[in-house]
Design an enzyme around this catalytic site. Structure first.
Site, PDB file in Angstrom:
ATOM      1  N   LYS A  96     -18.687 -79.758  87.318  1.00 56.69           N
ATOM      2  CA  LYS A  96     -17.370 -80.140  87.808  1.00 56.69           C
ATOM      3  C   LYS A  96     -16.795 -81.254  86.954  1.00 56.69           C
ATOM      4  O   LYS A  96     -17.530 -82.210  86.701  1.00 56.69           O
ATOM      5  CB  LYS A  96     -17.550 -80.615  89.250  1.00 56.69           C
ATOM      6  CG  LYS A  96     -16.320 -81.159  89.908  1.00 56.69           C
ATOM      7  CD  LYS A  96     -16.671 -81.666  91.269  1.00 56.69           C
ATOM      8  CE  LYS A  96     -15.452 -82.359  91.834  1.00 56.69           C
ATOM      9  NZ  LYS A  96     -15.738 -83.118  92.981  1.00 56.69           N
TER      10      LYS A  96
ATOM     11  N   LYS B  99     -15.640 -94.600  89.131  1.00 58.58           N
ATOM     12  CA  LYS B  99     -16.866 -93.979  89.645  1.00 58.58           C
ATOM     13  C   LYS B  99     -17.897 -93.756  88.535  1.00 58.58           C
ATOM     14  O   LYS B  99     -18.811 -92.954  88.673  1.00 58.58           O
ATOM     15  CB  LYS B  99     -16.517 -92.666  90.366  1.00 58.58           C
ATOM     16  CG  LYS B  99     -15.606 -92.868  91.580  1.00 58.58           C
ATOM     17  CD  LYS B  99     -15.542 -91.645  92.485  1.00 58.58           C
ATOM     18  CE  LYS B  99     -14.692 -91.935  93.727  1.00 58.58           C
ATOM     19  NZ  LYS B  99     -14.668 -90.807  94.680  1.00 58.58           N
TER      20      LYS B  99
ATOM     21  N   LYS C  78     -21.480 -83.715  87.637  1.00 60.43           N
ATOM     22  CA  LYS C  78     -20.138 -84.086  88.083  1.00 60.43           C
ATOM     23  C   LYS C  78     -19.671 -85.265  87.240  1.00 60.43           C
ATOM     24  O   LYS C  78     -20.305 -86.326  87.231  1.00 60.43           O
ATOM     25  CB  LYS C  78     -20.155 -84.461  89.559  1.00 60.43           C
ATOM     26  CG  LYS C  78     -18.797 -84.960  90.037  1.00 60.43           C
ATOM     27  CD  LYS C  78     -18.750 -85.161  91.520  1.00 60.43           C
ATOM     28  CE  LYS C  78     -17.428 -85.737  91.938  1.00 60.43           C
ATOM     29  NZ  LYS C  78     -17.343 -85.936  93.374  1.00 60.43           N
TER      30      LYS C  78
HETATM   31  N1  LIG Z   1     -16.960 -86.842  96.701  1.00 56.74           N
HETATM   32  C1  LIG Z   1     -15.688 -86.729  96.333  1.00 56.74           C
HETATM   33  C2  LIG Z   1     -15.156 -85.473  95.786  1.00 56.74           C
HETATM   34  N2  LIG Z   1     -15.512 -84.216  96.196  1.00 56.74           N
HETATM   35  C3  LIG Z   1     -14.712 -83.327  95.492  1.00 56.74           C
HETATM   36  C4  LIG Z   1     -13.877 -84.070  94.651  1.00 56.74           C
HETATM   37  C5  LIG Z   1     -12.826 -83.565  93.717  1.00 56.74           C
HETATM   38  C6  LIG Z   1     -12.342 -82.186  93.953  1.00 56.74           C
HETATM   39  C7  LIG Z   1     -11.072 -81.830  93.263  1.00 56.74           C
HETATM   40  O1  LIG Z   1     -10.477 -82.613  92.493  1.00 56.74           O
HETATM   41  O2  LIG Z   1     -10.639 -80.694  93.506  1.00 56.74           O
HETATM   42  C8  LIG Z   1     -14.166 -85.417  94.813  1.00 56.74           C
HETATM   43  C9  LIG Z   1     -13.430 -86.494  94.123  1.00 56.74           C
HETATM   44  C10 LIG Z   1     -14.097 -87.675  93.567  1.00 56.74           C
HETATM   45  O3  LIG Z   1     -15.275 -87.638  93.154  1.00 56.74           O
HETATM   46  O4  LIG Z   1     -13.439 -88.722  93.535  1.00 56.74           O
END
Ligand SMILES: NCc1[nH]cc(CCC(=O)O)c1CC(=O)O
Length: 239
Positions: free
Chosen positions: A159, A128, A106
């Site tokens: 992701k 983050k 991620k």
């Molecule tokens: N744990 C947070 C989380 N779970 C899914 C998404 C993003 C999903 C999307 O943009 O469709 C995020 C955002 C982030 O890490 O700030």
């Protein structure tokens, strides 16, 4: 330590879905950002995300989601060691059949903007990058994948999706676990906006995009277009 807010508990929704659609597979996101007044995925102290304290909370969240009917829990927090801890917590509460879909690769991405708008979870300070991956770093995904597999993940997720097709392919070539791709909110919004302006044909561009995920190696695709794509594919006799 900054407060974790007691809101947006997904358990009642899990129960409602399971009651109405008992055959549906429910997959829930495990992370603290919707509950944190800092928008971060972990417990914050003096501007630092506390890895191990966070994991303890994630385990409680995963067990509570499983208790409410989740079939798959998907930790999206990117703290180190959370897959094993969650596996142990689920097992010790009797949820041995609940699977873990790990957000393995991620990235600290700008593509999450619309999701954070919806959840009011933009980071209250900093970014983050201390726990999500550097978009410039492809090889770290392999390290994370090996660790998650060792810790007991059942599926690995990449992701965002479209800009990271190379990562999907690398994980597919290096792991025997199913690989999932998350077509995130910013990617969805870009397509929607272009379609609204008449610049792209929605059905063609969406089905092409999803096909490309598959070509890159995704076994599972998570997309806000899921229902629409399923309808199009059904209309076209594709399944
Ligand atoms: N744990 C947070 C989380 N779970 C899914 C998404 C993003 C999903 C999307 O943009 O469709 C995020 C955002 C982030 O890490 O700030």
């Amino acid at each position: 330590m900054r407060g974790i807010q007691p809101r947006r508990n997904c358990s009642p929704f899990n129960r409602m879905i399971k009651e109405k659609y008992p055959d549906a597979i429910v997959c829930t996101d495990v992370a603290l950002d919707p509950y944190s007044d800092q928008g971060h995925d972990g417990v914050v102290e003096d501007g630092v995300i506390l890895n191990d304290v966070t994991i303890n909370q994630l385990c409680k969240q995963a067990v509570s989601q499983a208790r409410a009917g989740a079939d798959i829990v998907a930790p999206s927090d990117m703290q180190d060691g959370r897959v094993k801890a969650i596996r142990d917590a689920l097992d010790s509460e009797g949820f041995t059949n609940v699977s873990i879909l790990s957000y393995t690769a991620k990235y600290a991405s700008a593509y999450y903007g619309p999701f954070r708008d919806a959840l009011d979870s933009h980071p209250g300070f900093g970014d983050k990058k201390t726990y999500q991956q550097d978009p410039a770093n492809g090889r770290e995904a392999l390290i994370e994948a090996a660790l998650d597999a060792q810790e007991g993940a059942d599926m690995l997720m990449v992701k965002p999706g479209m800009p990271y097709l190379d990562i999907i392919r690398r994980l597919k070539d290096n792991s025997d676990l199913p690989i999932a791709a998350y077509h995130v909110s910013g990617e969805y919004a870009m397509l929607k906006a272009a379609v609204e302006r008449g610049w792209l044909d929605e059905k063609d561009v969406v089905l092409e995009t999803l096909t490309c995920f598959k070509r890159a190696g995704a076994d599972i695709i998570l997309t806000y277009y899921a229902k629409q794509a399923a309808q199009w594919m059904k209309e076209d006799g594709l399944y």
